[in-house]
Design an enzyme around this catalytic site. Structure first.
Site, PDB file in Angstrom:
ATOM      1  N   ILE A  56     -10.505  -8.997   2.177  1.00  0.00           N
ATOM      2  CA  ILE A  56     -11.777  -8.349   1.846  1.00  0.00           C
ATOM      3  C   ILE A  56     -11.690  -7.783   0.422  1.00  0.00           C
ATOM      4  O   ILE A  56     -10.831  -6.956   0.146  1.00  0.00           O
ATOM      5  CB  ILE A  56     -12.094  -7.203   2.826  1.00  0.00           C
ATOM      6  CG1 ILE A  56     -12.057  -7.707   4.270  1.00  0.00           C
ATOM      7  CG2 ILE A  56     -13.449  -6.593   2.517  1.00  0.00           C
ATOM      8  CD1 ILE A  56     -12.153  -6.600   5.303  1.00  0.00           C
ATOM      9  N   LYS A  84      -3.921   3.511   2.680  1.00  0.00           N
ATOM     10  CA  LYS A  84      -5.051   2.724   2.176  1.00  0.00           C
ATOM     11  C   LYS A  84      -6.212   3.632   1.763  1.00  0.00           C
ATOM     12  O   LYS A  84      -6.880   3.381   0.753  1.00  0.00           O
ATOM     13  CB  LYS A  84      -5.498   1.718   3.240  1.00  0.00           C
ATOM     14  CG  LYS A  84      -4.446   0.656   3.522  1.00  0.00           C
ATOM     15  CD  LYS A  84      -4.805  -0.186   4.744  1.00  0.00           C
ATOM     16  CE  LYS A  84      -3.738  -1.241   5.009  1.00  0.00           C
ATOM     17  NZ  LYS A  84      -3.981  -1.995   6.255  1.00  0.00           N
ATOM     18  N   GLY A 100       2.786 -10.092  18.581  1.00  0.00           N
ATOM     19  CA  GLY A 100       3.124  -9.958  17.171  1.00  0.00           C
ATOM     20  C   GLY A 100       2.076  -9.217  16.365  1.00  0.00           C
ATOM     21  O   GLY A 100       2.146  -9.170  15.130  1.00  0.00           O
ATOM     22  N   GLY A 156      -2.619 -10.583   7.756  1.00  0.00           N
ATOM     23  CA  GLY A 156      -2.222 -11.960   8.014  1.00  0.00           C
ATOM     24  C   GLY A 156      -1.791 -12.659   6.743  1.00  0.00           C
ATOM     25  O   GLY A 156      -2.190 -12.288   5.637  1.00  0.00           O
ATOM     26  N   LYS A 204       0.818  -1.221   0.000  1.00  0.00           N
ATOM     27  CA  LYS A 204       0.000   0.000   0.000  1.00  0.00           C
ATOM     28  C   LYS A 204       0.848   1.267   0.000  1.00  0.00           C
ATOM     29  O   LYS A 204       0.486   2.275  -0.607  1.00  0.00           O
ATOM     30  CB  LYS A 204      -0.981   0.027   1.179  1.00  0.00           C
ATOM     31  CG  LYS A 204      -0.356   0.130   2.574  1.00  0.00           C
ATOM     32  CD  LYS A 204      -0.097  -1.227   3.147  1.00  0.00           C
ATOM     33  CE  LYS A 204       0.493  -1.167   4.546  1.00  0.00           C
ATOM     34  NZ  LYS A 204       0.719  -2.530   5.066  1.00  0.00           N
TER      35      LYS A 204
END
Length: 425
Positions: free
Chosen positions: A136, A205, A187, A302, A105
């Site tokens: 998404i 974003k 993390g 993730g 991004k």
């Protein structure tokens, strides 16, 4: 069955996720799409570094030209992160006529104009679904499914780290510093969390999303940005008492030729769909003139969720005979004819510390009234050490008028402790 030869730029968390997905789910992909992806070369910094997935050492290289300049490689996947050298490597791949798929991004938001110009000149593909909100499909939804809409507004939780921190602060009453330390231990936050907690990640974003939604370039540097590092647990508690939930929101609105683009901590009503998006989940709530309100929700980060978006772009690119690019004027500046406003209109949460004496409330209401601002809700706590806590929510007001009123209110008798914008009524 078509075979596409692929090169990786980087093989960290996301790269390993894509490697795993292509290897474990490759047969299903081949069956469904009649395409096979053959990974030929992977750029890494250290060939001998231990990785999460068993990537054959024979595929690894420290030479970017082994990927960008290899005529056998048709598709380049970029997972390096950061602006450079990722941008230069992607530009080289595009100049060599290759399709580029990126999850970056920052490089896209800051150098989109350069990347798209190179892609168009050399008839190369440039795809970036994974750059915003992980799994998404918000970019594909915006540019494909909602093409018949004029998107007028969007609000999003687009950073999982800050959403996790604010969720924990809200649910447990914990202090920001304590939750951040725990997020780092798990993390979920980087050792240097600046990009997340100060809103840079969300602003990158938002630049991408708002440009696509409004069919006009909204560059990163016109986006107002405020992070969560100064958020106070007391404000979250008062907000809950008044029926609001705090989120770090990326907000973009367009009215005619006026663009409103900002990232900041925001109170939203508890019954708003975004209020129930907790933990590290992401969501985008948007309004189109034909589709009305819509929300997309899911895993925004993730290894596996991001890999899902990357492979989706790979398949999308493989299914097209000619690359597809945004049709708006893509330069490193706000689109011609548009202007960005900083006089945003919304409600406001204000917390004041006031001397416990007659006339203080009259002073507050007079200063607000002089700017045409009225009070919707008010909470006052008993005085401690001769000072009372006053918390109020205004009706809709302009940002400039509100700041004028707060400047007039601030005095030895009344201190303005915090101001938080309220959206989503």
């Amino acid at each position: 069955m078509r075979t596409i030869t692929v090169g990786f730029l980087g093989c960290g968390n996301i790269g390993c996720g894509v490697w795993k997905l292509l290897n474990e789910f490759g047969e299903d992909i081949r069956h469904r799409a009649e395409v096979r992806f053959d990974i030929k070369r992977i750029l890494v910094r250290d060939i001998h570094k231990k990785r999460d997935e068993t990537v054959p050492e024979a595929l690894l290289t420290t030479d970017p030209a082994a990927i960008t300049d290899d005529p056998a490689i048709e598709m380049v996947l970029e997972f390096m992160g950061g602006e450079e050298p990722a941008t230069q490597y992607m530009l080289r791949a595009l100049e060599m006529g290759k399709t580029v798929v990126t999850a970056n991004k920052m490089a896209l938001a800051l150098n989109w104009h350069l990347l798209q110009a190179a892609a168009e000149k050399h008839r190369s593909g440039l795809y970036y679904e994974a750059a915003v909100c992980g799994a998404i499909p918000v970019i594909r939804t915006t540019i494909d499914s909602l093409q018949s809409n004029r998107i007028e507004a969007m609000m999003g939780i687009v950073n999982g780290t800050t959403n996790y921190i604010l969720t924990r602060m809200s649910q447990e009453g914990s202090a920001y510093a304590d939750v951040l330390k725990e997020a780092q231990r798990l993390g979920l936050a980087e050792p240097d969390p600046t990009s997340d907690v100060e809103g840079f990640d969300a602003a990158y974003k938002l630049s991408i999303l708002s440009s696509l939604a409004f069919h006009a370039r909204v560059p990163f540097d016109v986006i107002y940005r405020q992070g969560i590092s100064q958020v106070n647990a007391a404000d979250i508690a008062y907000g809950k008492e008044l029926g609001y939930t705090m989120k770090l929101l990326a907000i973009a609105k367009r009215q005619g030729n006026v663009i409103d683009a900002r990232v900041h901590p925001t109170f939203i009503p508890n019954d708003h769909p975004l209020a129930s998006v907790n933990g590290s989940f992401n969501a985008i709530f948007l309004h189109g003139h034909a589709c009305d309100d819509m929300m997309l929700f899911g895993r925004g980060a993730g290894s596996a969720p991001t890999a899902s978006a990357v492979v989706s772009d790979m398949l999308y690119a493989a299914s097209r005979e000619t690359p597809r690019h945004p049709t708006f004027h893509n330069e490193n500046a706000l689109a011609p004819g548009l202007r960005v406003t900083d006089d945003w209109h919304c409600s406001f949460y204000i917390r004041l510390s006031a001397s416990d004496r007659p006339g203080v409330m009259a002073h507050i209401t007079a200063c607000l009234g002089n700017e045409g601002i009225s009070i919707r809700n008010l909470v006052q706590r008993d005085a401690v050490a001769s000072r009372a806590q006053i918390v109020l929510i205004t009706h809709d007001a302009g940002e400039r008028s509100l700041r004028q009123a707060l400047s007039a209110i601030d005095s030895p008798d009344v201190r303005v402790e915090s101001m938080i914008r309220v959206e989503g009524k």
